[in-house]
Scaffold this active site. Structure first.
Site, short mmCIF file in Angstrom:
data_model
loop_
_atom_site.label_atom_id
_atom_site.label_comp_id
_atom_site.label_asym_id
_atom_site.label_seq_id
_atom_site.Cartn_x
_atom_site.Cartn_y
_atom_site.Cartn_z
N HIS A 61 -72.01 -29.62 -43.67
CA HIS A 61 -72.91 -30.03 -42.58
C HIS A 61 -72.22 -30.97 -41.61
CE1 HIS A 61 -74.30 -34.06 -44.15
NE2 HIS A 61 -74.13 -33.52 -45.34
N ASP A 162 -69.90 -38.25 -45.21
CA ASP A 162 -71.00 -37.33 -45.50
C ASP A 162 -71.46 -36.74 -44.17
OD1 ASP A 162 -73.26 -36.02 -46.39
OD2 ASP A 162 -74.38 -37.84 -46.88
N GLU A 192 -78.77 -31.13 -42.01
CA GLU A 192 -78.80 -31.21 -43.48
C GLU A 192 -79.52 -32.47 -43.92
OE1 GLU A 192 -77.29 -32.33 -47.55
OE2 GLU A 192 -77.30 -33.45 -45.70
N GLU A 193 -79.26 -33.56 -43.20
CA GLU A 193 -79.81 -34.86 -43.60
C GLU A 193 -81.32 -34.93 -43.43
OE1 GLU A 193 -78.18 -36.88 -45.26
OE2 GLU A 193 -76.06 -36.68 -44.78
N ASP A 215 -69.45 -30.77 -49.89
CA ASP A 215 -70.15 -31.99 -49.46
C ASP A 215 -69.67 -33.15 -50.34
OD1 ASP A 215 -71.97 -33.75 -48.22
OD2 ASP A 215 -73.63 -32.34 -48.34
N HIS A 301 -73.99 -42.95 -47.39
CA HIS A 301 -75.07 -43.37 -46.48
C HIS A 301 -75.01 -44.85 -46.12
CE1 HIS A 301 -77.93 -39.67 -46.73
NE2 HIS A 301 -76.65 -39.32 -46.71
CO CO Z 1 -76.07 -37.22 -46.74
ZN ZN Z 2 -74.07 -34.56 -47.18
#
Ligand code: CO
Ligand code: ZN
Length: 330
Positions: A61, A162, A192-193, A215, A301
């Site tokens: 992503h 990420d 995706e998030e 990922d 994150h």
């Molecule tokens: Co993420």
């Molecule tokens: Zn991810």
């Protein structure tokens, strides 16, 4: 490789506003693929034709987490909410960058108690404006963490590993793969998030025989971390299970075989919380055998995620080895 990763992590591209990162990725892969298209949701789909093998969807992503402005006060301070998994304890004193390049500092109202994490409604963003009228950021604008990439030995620190690190793996794969039996659909997915949204539509459109997501995953190798077998620098992880999927056992076994036959270090991943695009790909149409190659990553994150370059390079090697075999499931 590091310059490629730097460009990818430092480019602006929050969920729902991936235009700029999509352009960067398009420039990186054009000339290396046979077809390139963008679907209605914004997924960038690159096809590299094989020689009559299987249809393989490889997904990473391109969106990153961010914040969205929901109010600008008379003095030009911004209130905001999370776009994806953004948590208040990672925010204070951090900087966010908007699409127009404006950078803001995250501040907090009077702290009720210094050892309590403030909630979103107590936080604001200060872009240095003096009034609502001269504020260069408006309601609906989206900001992302603002951090340069740091390379320190084999360890890399940046925002948005990420999943820009997954994007880097797929770009590198395209650079290094020679003749391949299989049709490779390299998909840089959107949103995706926000719930794997780009993977849902792209997988439906492609209808692959096999799916692989690349990922990040968490590690258990930091002080007092929750027990988890994955560590930085010990190889890419082959996912067994996460919160929303169990990898197809045949795909998982084929990945493990590829690693073992080629002397590539790997780890097995059981992730308690979180998931990847693979969870959506797997449930497409009548179901698609799907697995995941994960890059171990600390501090996911947060504005300072950390990966090990050797894991990234070995993830590319693992994919190359896997795709070189005729049978992609055991
Ligand atoms: Co993420
Ligand atoms: Zn991810």
């Amino acid at each position: 490789m590091i310059e490629l990763i730097r460009t990818l992590t430092e480019t602006y591209g929050p969920a729902g506003n991936e235009t700029r990162i999509r352009q960067v990725l398009r420039d990186m892969v054009k000339g290396k693929v046979d077809e390139l298209k963008v679907d209605a949701l914004g997924n960038l789909i690159a096809l590299r034709k094989g020689k009559g093998g299987r249809k393989v969807m490889l997904a990473a992503h391109m969106d990153e987490i961010g914040i969205v402005v929901n109010y600008v006060d008379e003095k030009g301070f911004l209130r905001f909410s999370a776009l994806g998994g953004v948590f208040p304890h990672t925010l204070l004193g951090n900087r966010v960058e908007f699409e127009n390049g404006v950078v803001g500092v995250i501040g907090v109202e009077k702290l009720e108690s210094p050892d309590k994490v403030p909630t979103f409604d107590k936080l604001y963003i200060d872009v240095g404006a003096e009034s609502r009228e001269d504020c260069p950021v408006k309601v609906g604008d989206i900001g992302v963490f603002s951090r340069p990439l740091i390379a320190q030995g084999q360890r890399l620190i940046a925002k948005a590993f990420d999943d820009r690190i997954g994007c880097a793996v797929l770009v590198k794969l395209l650079e290094e793969i020679g003749d391949c039996e299989h049709d490779l659909y390299i998909v840089f997915t959107v949103q995706e998030e926000l719930g794997l949204r780009g993977a849902v539509t792209s997988a439906y459109g492609i209808a692959p025989d096999v799916g692989i997501a690349v990922d990040v995953t968490r590690t258990g190798d930091t002080p007092e971390a929750p027990k988890m077998a994955v560590a930085l620098g010990k190889g890419p992880a082959v996912k067994v299970k996460d919160a929303r999927m169990i990898s197809h056992p045949g795909v998982r076994q084929a990945l493990i075989r590829a690693a073992e036959q080629n002397g590539i270090p790997y780890q097995l991943e059981v992730l308690e919380g979180g998931t990847t695009d693979a969870a959506a790909i797997q449930l497409t149409r009548e179901g698609i055998p799907t697995g995941v190659i994960s890059i171990p990553c600390r501090y996911i994150h947060t504005p300072s995620e950390m990966v090990d370059l050797r894991d990234v390079e070995n993830a590319v090697r693992l994919l190359l080895a896997y795709l070189s075999s005729k049978e992609l499931t055991e």
